[in-house]
Scaffold this motif. Structure first.
Motif, mmCIF file in Angstrom:
data_model
loop_
_atom_site.group_PDB
_atom_site.id
_atom_site.type_symbol
_atom_site.label_atom_id
_atom_site.label_comp_id
_atom_site.label_asym_id
_atom_site.label_seq_id
_atom_site.Cartn_x
_atom_site.Cartn_y
_atom_site.Cartn_z
ATOM 1 N N GLY A 13 51.413 40.448 39.768
ATOM 2 C CA GLY A 13 50.548 39.798 39.250
ATOM 3 C C GLY A 13 50.756 38.381 39.553
ATOM 4 O O GLY A 13 51.828 37.504 39.274
ATOM 5 N N HIS A 16 48.774 33.346 35.746
ATOM 6 C CA HIS A 16 49.762 32.085 35.387
ATOM 7 C C HIS A 16 51.166 32.247 35.294
ATOM 8 O O HIS A 16 51.986 31.365 35.910
ATOM 9 N N ALA A 17 51.612 33.217 34.832
ATOM 10 C CA ALA A 17 53.210 33.498 34.860
ATOM 11 C C ALA A 17 53.507 33.837 36.104
ATOM 12 O O ALA A 17 54.541 33.316 36.875
ATOM 13 N N ASN A 38 43.938 41.200 43.044
ATOM 14 C CA ASN A 38 42.855 40.613 43.899
ATOM 15 C C ASN A 38 43.357 38.984 44.183
ATOM 16 O O ASN A 38 43.391 38.274 43.209
ATOM 17 N N GLU A 124 47.770 47.100 44.155
ATOM 18 C CA GLU A 124 48.034 47.440 42.720
ATOM 19 C C GLU A 124 49.384 48.265 42.641
ATOM 20 O O GLU A 124 49.879 49.214 43.347
ATOM 21 N N THR A 154 54.336 40.550 35.609
ATOM 22 C CA THR A 154 53.373 39.729 34.867
ATOM 23 C C THR A 154 51.953 40.094 34.931
ATOM 24 O O THR A 154 51.027 39.438 35.398
ATOM 25 N N GLY A 156 49.772 40.495 32.654
ATOM 26 C CA GLY A 156 48.755 39.762 31.661
ATOM 27 C C GLY A 156 47.797 40.704 30.691
ATOM 28 O O GLY A 156 48.291 41.551 30.139
ATOM 29 N N THR A 157 46.526 40.598 31.017
ATOM 30 C CA THR A 157 45.429 41.308 30.188
ATOM 31 C C THR A 157 44.767 42.377 31.038
ATOM 32 O O THR A 157 43.648 42.763 30.686
ATOM 33 N N PRO A 174 39.437 41.207 32.992
ATOM 34 C CA PRO A 174 38.770 40.228 32.694
ATOM 35 C C PRO A 174 37.625 40.007 33.637
ATOM 36 O O PRO A 174 37.760 40.162 34.994
ATOM 37 N N GLY A 370 54.675 36.252 30.329
ATOM 38 C CA GLY A 370 53.410 36.178 30.053
ATOM 39 C C GLY A 370 52.790 36.837 29.063
ATOM 40 O O GLY A 370 53.537 37.598 28.146
ATOM 41 N N TYR A 378 47.429 30.336 28.797
ATOM 42 C CA TYR A 378 47.769 30.050 30.141
ATOM 43 C C TYR A 378 49.248 29.290 30.385
ATOM 44 O O TYR A 378 50.055 29.777 31.067
HETATM 45 C C1 LIG Z 1 38.711 37.407 27.830
HETATM 46 C C2 LIG Z 1 40.046 36.497 27.609
HETATM 47 C C3 LIG Z 1 40.172 35.724 26.496
HETATM 48 C C4 LIG Z 1 41.169 35.025 26.409
HETATM 49 N N1 LIG Z 1 41.155 34.095 25.172
HETATM 50 C C5 LIG Z 1 42.286 33.042 25.305
HETATM 51 C C6 LIG Z 1 42.013 32.427 24.262
HETATM 52 O O1 LIG Z 1 41.074 31.987 23.506
HETATM 53 N N2 LIG Z 1 43.097 31.219 24.074
HETATM 54 C C7 LIG Z 1 44.274 31.833 24.862
HETATM 55 O O2 LIG Z 1 45.245 30.548 24.848
HETATM 56 N N3 LIG Z 1 44.433 32.590 26.036
HETATM 57 C C8 LIG Z 1 43.458 33.348 25.769
HETATM 58 N N4 LIG Z 1 43.266 34.238 27.007
HETATM 59 C C9 LIG Z 1 44.691 34.559 27.546
HETATM 60 C C10 LIG Z 1 44.891 34.028 28.849
HETATM 61 O O3 LIG Z 1 44.032 34.101 29.716
HETATM 62 C C11 LIG Z 1 46.126 34.518 29.058
HETATM 63 O O4 LIG Z 1 47.163 34.072 28.148
HETATM 64 C C12 LIG Z 1 46.698 34.131 30.523
HETATM 65 O O5 LIG Z 1 45.920 34.453 31.403
HETATM 66 C C13 LIG Z 1 47.831 35.055 30.600
HETATM 67 O O6 LIG Z 1 48.400 34.718 31.993
HETATM 68 P P1 LIG Z 1 49.400 35.918 32.676
HETATM 69 O O7 LIG Z 1 49.900 35.364 33.775
HETATM 70 O O8 LIG Z 1 50.195 36.692 31.674
HETATM 71 O O9 LIG Z 1 48.443 37.079 33.054
HETATM 72 P P2 LIG Z 1 47.006 37.014 33.696
HETATM 73 O O10 LIG Z 1 46.471 35.798 33.988
HETATM 74 O O11 LIG Z 1 46.072 38.020 32.964
HETATM 75 O O12 LIG Z 1 47.219 37.504 35.166
HETATM 76 C C14 LIG Z 1 47.774 38.769 35.264
HETATM 77 C C15 LIG Z 1 47.637 39.182 36.777
HETATM 78 O O13 LIG Z 1 48.587 40.501 37.213
HETATM 79 C C16 LIG Z 1 47.669 41.165 37.988
HETATM 80 N N5 LIG Z 1 48.017 42.464 37.885
HETATM 81 C C17 LIG Z 1 47.941 43.198 36.531
HETATM 82 N N6 LIG Z 1 48.390 44.510 36.773
HETATM 83 C C18 LIG Z 1 48.859 44.611 37.983
HETATM 84 C C19 LIG Z 1 49.523 45.685 38.848
HETATM 85 N N7 LIG Z 1 49.479 46.723 38.238
HETATM 86 N N8 LIG Z 1 49.587 45.308 40.069
HETATM 87 C C20 LIG Z 1 49.289 44.172 40.801
HETATM 88 N N9 LIG Z 1 48.820 43.159 39.998
HETATM 89 C C21 LIG Z 1 48.402 43.242 38.952
HETATM 90 C C22 LIG Z 1 46.384 40.568 37.813
HETATM 91 O O14 LIG Z 1 45.295 40.888 39.050
HETATM 92 C C23 LIG Z 1 46.317 39.349 37.441
HETATM 93 O O15 LIG Z 1 46.369 38.534 38.545
HETATM 94 C C24 LIG Z 1 42.385 35.215 27.215
HETATM 95 C C25 LIG Z 1 42.132 36.037 28.287
HETATM 96 C C26 LIG Z 1 41.192 36.876 28.389
HETATM 97 C C27 LIG Z 1 41.023 37.904 29.343
#
Ligand SMILES: Cc1cc2nc3c(=O)[nH]c(=O)nc-3n(C[C@H](O)[C@H](O)[C@H](O)COP(=O)(O)OP(=O)(O)OC[C@H]3O[C@@H](n4cnc5c(N)ncnc54)[C@H](O)[C@@H]3O)c2cc1C
Length: 628
Positions: A13, A16-17, A38, A124, A154, A156-157, A174, A370, A378
């Motif tokens: 993933g 941001h993490a 992606n 994936e 990492t 995420g959502t 998302p 994350g 983020y």
């Molecule tokens: C609709 C929405 C609303 C939000 N609202 C808020 C808010 O109000 N306040 C706030 O602080 N934060 C909010 N966030 C949260 C914020 O976006 C996340 O906290 C932050 O993006 C988390 O970062 P992350 O690196 O953990 O995961 P993400 O940024 O979600 O990145 C995860 C990555 O992992 C990849 N991935 C996932 N599964 C796989 C797999 N099996 N194989 C390969 N790649 C994979 C994805 O493609 C993505 O690039 C919101 C998020 C969303 C979607």
């Protein structure tokens, strides 16, 4: 399935993490693979177009001080910068930037592409291969098997994510991106406990269709405070783009109340638990019914787009209700909604399954960082990403993990809260969570962390030398102003009278003079003839150390006590269930969490001070019996 190359560290993933984790591992010399669904959504901001804010600004500074990337990326892609809470004490001063989302993503993606030792792949991950409690490799949808020494989840959502808008629900990540639907099952089979969390986002509207004459402009600050300690103000200064302030109306509240029965949050369609500190507009109107109106900020999503983010109006009400709701806002009467707000549910793990290093307790070499760990934001994600990246790399090198404690950093507070106390809803960092916040200021993050980042092999020589120089300048200046002595004199008293400060009856030094409310480092320059020409951030640091000396001293004493308990390590083989005198609840909690120190044990809810005394006696007996 074909067997592809093997790696030291695989990061799953590129959110941001994932970006911080992959850069940390490759910059520490590990052969690193970053796999993401992606490539065009690397470092995507699916929600608010901003980085930083109260306590979140501290995290970004700490990530930067360790040698991370988020601070540098936002310094090169911000469209507005502000320092928040300046009317309050320095402990809560926090930087916040409005980001150009597209430029932020592009900049981060390019940094990743240029990074030696880092391979990036669009695919994936569908399963994790574990043998005898130890990670072996990962398999992908395209049919590849990559061997590895360590891996970092990492995701995420995206894990089994579902988007909900009123009565409509569909499998999606998302922004209409694909969700990752296979990995969750594999994680459960590996014995990892998952739960459903949710978050939400507001509509995006077209700026061309907004009447700003009904709103209040919100410009950026004149004074530029970079996020990165490596950024020079003159290099990152640029024209800023304003935000705009407006409010909900009675009509808005009526539309929401009369459609609450169609809200998936209120009709039970959403099973995931949402963030208390990022409430939807439905929640705000319901939970704070006495409030006549709620603030809304129009935040530009970037320089080269008309998209505006309606901050404060996150919603999952049906589309037509959201359109009516938005058009009931002063200035938005004729606006075009380009993207409808939605809620998203996704799988996250219970973070109490993790060690303070973010490694899973039951699967050696597998780390998590994350949103998957139950946080939201983020900055929170990036903070965990850099720690997991550092620790996965240290593990491949056979070195001890880097553990940041609650007294070292907000990152330490964040991880300790997750791992020791757990979280029942998406966790957001706040200054109130940090008991030692006066010494965990954003302005001294480099003093607290750059040496650690350098010793683990991440912070560059250039960053380390810059930190050392700044530290020396601060220490030298503190020493100097303690020696600059002013015997009582007409000149000094005339100066003090000018600032309505009481006359100096006896002699005083500059350090003590600066403690006076009416005084500060810059004012006292008028009577401090031999003052060296120092960078403004050094002057501000010196002023804080002088003005808050007493409080800082007191907090440092508390930290000494805290560290003593953190240093009392609890050996892995302690069988809490067999310690007589411990209450059953404490036995269960201690056995589940397996705290690494007495300090951590004392923070577990359900473990009383009496239980800690019993534990200390038991450990003393072990020591005497030479079993330690
Ligand atoms: C609709 C929405 C609303 C939000 N609202 C808020 C808010 O109000 N306040 C706030 O602080 N934060 C909010 N966030 C949260 C914020 O976006 C996340 O906290 C932050 O993006 C988390 O970062 P992350 O690196 O953990 O995961 P993400 O940024 O979600 O990145 C995860 C990555 O992992 C990849 N991935 C996932 N599964 C796989 C797999 N099996 N194989 C390969 N790649 C994979 C994805 O493609 C993505 O690039 C919101 C998020 C969303 C979607």
């Amino acid at each position: 399935m074909y067997t592809a190359e093997s790696y030291d560290v695989i990061v799953i993933g590129a959110g941001h993490a994932g970006c911080e984790a992959a850069l940390a591992a490759s910059r520490m010399g590990c052969k690193t693979l970053l796999i993401t669904l992606n490539l065009d959504s690397i470092a995507m901001m699916p929600c608010n177009p901003s980085i930083g804010g109260t306590a979140k600004g501290h995290l970004v500074k700490e990530i930067d001080a360790l040698g991370g990337q988020m601070g540098l990326t936002i310094d090169h892609t911000y469209i507005q910068l502000k320092l928040l809470n300046t009317a309050k004490g320095p402990a809560v001063h926090s930087s916040r930037a409005q980001a150009d989302k597209q430029k932020y993503q592009k900049y981060m993606k390019h940094v990743l592409e240029l990074q030696e030792g880092l391979t990036i792949k669009q695919d994936e991950v569908v399963s994790i291969d574990v043998d005898n409690g130890k990670i072996k490799g990962v398999s992908t949808r395209n049919g590849a098997y990559y061997g590895c020494s360590t891996a970092i989840l990492t995701t995420g959502t995206y894990l089994k994510s579902k988007v909900i808008i009123g009565e409509v629900m569909y499998s999606s990540g998302p922004n209409g991106l694909a969700s990752a639907n296979e990995l969750s099952m594999n994680l459960r089979e590996l014995g990892i406990e998952l739960r459903r969390f949710k978050t939400g986002t507001p509509s995006r509207i077209n700026k061309r269709t907004v009447d700003f004459s009904k709103m209040v402009i919100q410009p950026g600050d004149e004074k530029i405070v970079p996020f990165s300690f490596m950024s020079e103000v003159k290099e990152i200064r640029r024209e800023q783009i304003p935000c705009w302030l407006t409010y909900t109306t009675d009509e808005t509240h009526d539309i929401i109340r009369s459609n609450l029965y169609r809200s998936p949050i209120y009709n039970g369609k959403i099973e995931g638990v949402g963030p208390r500190y990022c409430p939807s507009i439905e929640d705000k109107v319901t939970r704070f019914a006495e409030k006549p109106r709620h603030q809304l900020f129009m935040e530009p999503e970037g320089e080269d787009t008309e998209e505006l983010y309606v901050q404060g109006m996150s919603s999952s009400l049906p589309e037509e209700v959201q359109i009516a709701m938005v058009r009931s806002i002063p200035g938005l009467e004729n606006c075009e909604v380009m993207r409808t707000g939605y809620a998203i549910e996704y799988d996250a793990i219970n973070p109490m399954q993790l060690k303070l290093s973010l490694e899973l307790k039951d699967i050696e070499g597998l780390f998590c960082a994350g949103q998957i760990n139950g946080t939201s934001g983020y900055e929170e994600a990036a903070a965990q990403g850099i720690v997991a990246g550092i620790n996965a790399s240290l593990k491949t090198k056979g070195r001890e993990p880097m553990i940041l404690h609650r007294s070292d950093a907000y990152i330490g507070v964040l991880i300790d809260d997750l791992v020791t106390k757990g979280t029942k809803e998406p966790y957001r960092i706040m200054t109130s969570r940090a008991e030692y916040r006066l010494i965990l200021r954003q302005d001294n993050a480099d003093i607290r962390l750059t040496k650690i980042g350098y010793e683990v092999g991440l912070a560059t020589e250039e960053r380390y030398l810059k930190y050392k120089k700044r530290k020396e300048m601060i220490e030298e200046e503190l020493k100097r102003i303690k020696k600059v002595f002013f015997p009582p004199s007409d000149e000094v008293n005339e100066f003090l009278r000018k600032y309505e400060s009481s006359e100096a009856k006896s002699g005083t030094n500059l350090f003590d003079l600066m403690k006076r409310t009416e005084m500060n480092y810059f004012i006292t320059g008028q009577i401090d003839k031999d003052r060296p020409d120092l960078p403004i951030d050094v002057c501000e640091e010196v002023e804080i150390e002088a003005k808050y000396e007493g409080y800082i001293e007191k907090q440092l004493q508390q930290v000494e006590h805290f560290k003593k308990l953190e240093k009392r390590k609890i050996p892995d083989y302690v069988d809490f269930m067999n310690i007589s005198g411990l209450r059953i609840e404490a036995k269960q909690k201690l056995s589940q969490i397996k705290p690494e120190s007495i300090g951590q044990a004392s923070r577990i809810s359900g473990v009383s001070p009496a239980d800690i005394s019993v534990l200390l006696v038991h450990m003393e007996q072990l020591r005497r019996r030479g079993e330690r």
